[in-house]
Design an enzyme around this catalytic site. Structure first.
Site, PDB file in Angstrom:
ATOM      1  N   CYS A   1       0.830  -1.210   0.000  1.00 36.92           N
ATOM      2  CA  CYS A   1       0.000   0.000   0.000  1.00 36.92           C
ATOM      3  C   CYS A   1       0.865   1.261   0.000  1.00 36.92           C
ATOM      4  O   CYS A   1       1.548   1.552   0.983  1.00 36.92           O
ATOM      5  CB  CYS A   1      -0.906  -0.053   1.236  1.00 36.92           C
ATOM      6  SG  CYS A   1      -1.740   1.483   1.635  1.00 36.92           S
TER       7      CYS A   1
ATOM      8  N   CYS B   1       0.122   3.788   2.732  1.00 34.59           N
ATOM      9  CA  CYS B   1       0.586   3.237   4.014  1.00 34.59           C
ATOM     10  C   CYS B   1       2.081   3.518   4.192  1.00 34.59           C
ATOM     11  O   CYS B   1       2.523   3.910   5.285  1.00 34.59           O
ATOM     12  CB  CYS B   1       0.359   1.727   4.080  1.00 34.59           C
ATOM     13  SG  CYS B   1      -1.367   1.214   3.977  1.00 34.59           S
TER      14      CYS B   1
END
Length: 122
Positions: A30, A33
Site C-alpha cells: 500500500c 501506508c
C-alpha cells in the site's frame, strides 16, 4: 515511544494494559501506508504515554476482519479499551498530533455514557 507491531494474539492485552492505543492498519503493498509510516513513527516519538501500534493486514487477516478494515491505511484510537476514532486514509503530522491531543482530552465518563445510550437505542 517507537511504534510496535501487534498481532491478534496480543491486541486485547495491548488495549487492556495501556490507557491510549493508536492502531495503524497497513500493508506492505500500500503506497499511502508507506508514506504514512514515517509520520506515524515521528509522532510516536513525542508521546511516551501513548502506544502507537501497527497491524499488518496481510499477516493479520483475522484481526483486520474483526476490526472491519475495508480500506488501508486505517487509523483507530482506543482510550480505556473504548474505540473513540476510526478513519481510513493517511493523515499528516499536524492532523495526527491533533488526534492524539483530542483523545487525551476526552471526558471518558461522557464517552461511556454516549456509548451506553447508543447501545440502548440500537
Amino acid at each position: 515511544m517507537a511504534t510496535t507491531d501487534i498481532t491478534e494474539a496480543d491486541f486485547e492485552k495491548t488495549l487492556t494494559d495501556h490507557e491510549i492505543v493508536l492502531v495503524d492498519f497497513w500493508a506492505d503493498w500500500c503506497g499511502p501506508c508507506k508514506r504514512f509510516a514515517p509520520v506515524y513513527e515521528e509522532v510516536s516519538g513525542r508521546h511516551e504515554d501513548v502506544v502507537f501500534a501497527k497491524v499488518d493486514t496481510e499477516a493479520e487477516r483475522g484481526l483486520a476482519a474483526a476490526a472491519n478494515i475495508t480500506s488501508i491505511p486505517t487509523l483507530m484510537a482506543f482510550r480505556d479499551k473504548v474505540l473513540v476514532y476510526a478513519q481510513p486514509g493517511a493523515v499528516n503530522a499536524t492532523q495526527l498530533e491533533e488526534l492524539v491531543t483530542a483523545v487525551k482530552g476526552l471526558d471518558m465518563d461522557d464517552v461511556r455514557e454516549q456509548v451506553a445510550k447508543a447501545r440502548n437505542e440500537g
